[in-house]
Write an enzyme that holds these catalytic residues in place. Structure first.
Site, PDB file in Angstrom:
ATOM      1  CB  SER A  61      -0.980  -0.032   1.042  1.00 40.84           C
ATOM      2  OG  SER A  61      -0.355   0.430   2.426  1.00 40.84           O
ATOM      3  CE  LYS A  84      -2.194   1.899   4.874  1.00 40.08           C
ATOM      4  NZ  LYS A  84      -1.371   0.908   5.179  1.00 40.08           N
TER       5      LYS A  84
END
Length: 210
Positions: free
Chosen positions: A129, A168
């Site tokens: 991701s 993230k």
């Protein structure tokens, strides 16, 4: 001490070199691949080396430890330090945190001069991701735990409510919320109440094995 066979000596030397180079023990599969032998043969050699008091190991991955070569993992270059490699961190959907120590990673002591060594750790990345920021499956991220709050856009390791952990980009939002943004359009942005997110540290370096 019982005499070692030539193959057992070679396996011990490979384990020692791997420990010094990677900061963690090789897996059975990595030993098998290096010598081009079956994993069952590796297990047999490891059991023999255990009987001969050359190494110890458990059922956990990368748990091999050399008994008669205690200094093999202490060859730290001047100006460097070893930090713990603490399992894996997910770069996709959040994954359960693996808190056990997988090994060690050697870094420059000048990498984070304002962060005490005990507040530095490494994590291995799973998922893609964060692909568009150059963070891929299998990469190792070096993380600094500091009292300073992350800035907007920092790449962080976040511990979510329930013990899940993810990597993230961090973006504070209004009304006490936090956005954890992926760097891959195939993944959704994650927004949480700030009370449900604990920032474990800021990613300060990336390691990749080619």
């Amino acid at each position: 001490m019982k005499t070692l066979t030539e193959k057992q000596k070679n396996i011990l030397e490979f384990i020692e070199e791997f420990l010094d180079r990677e900061g963690m023990a090789p897996t059975v599969y990595e030993i098998a691949a290096h010598f081009d032998i079956k994993t069952s043969t590796v297990f047999a050699h490891l059991r023999a080396l255990q009987r001969k008091k050359q190494l110890s190991r458990s059922s956990k991955a990368r748990s091999i430890s050399l008994i008669n070569r205690p200094n093999s993992r202490n060859k730290v270059p001047q100006g460097a330090l070893l930090i713990p490699l603490l399992g894996r961190v997910n770069a996709g959907a959040p994954a359960e945190s693996l808190e056990y120590k997988e090994g060690e990673v050697c870094i420059s002591s000048t990498l984070a001069p304002d962060c005490p060594p005990e507040n530095l750790f490494a994590l291995r990345v799973q998922g893609e991701s964060m692909r568009d920021l150059g963070i891929y499956e299998g990469d190792i991220v070096i993380v600094a735990q500091t009292a300073v709050k992350p800035r907007s856009g920092d790449i962080v390791v976040a511990l979510l409510q329930g013990g899940e952990v993810t990597v993230k980009s961090f973006f504070p939002k209004t009304q006490g919320r936090i956005e954890l943004r992926p760097a891959n359009p195939e993944y959704n942005v994650q927004i949480y109440p700030a009370s449900e997110v604990s920032i474990q540290g800021r990613v300060i370096e990336l390691r990749r094995k080619y």
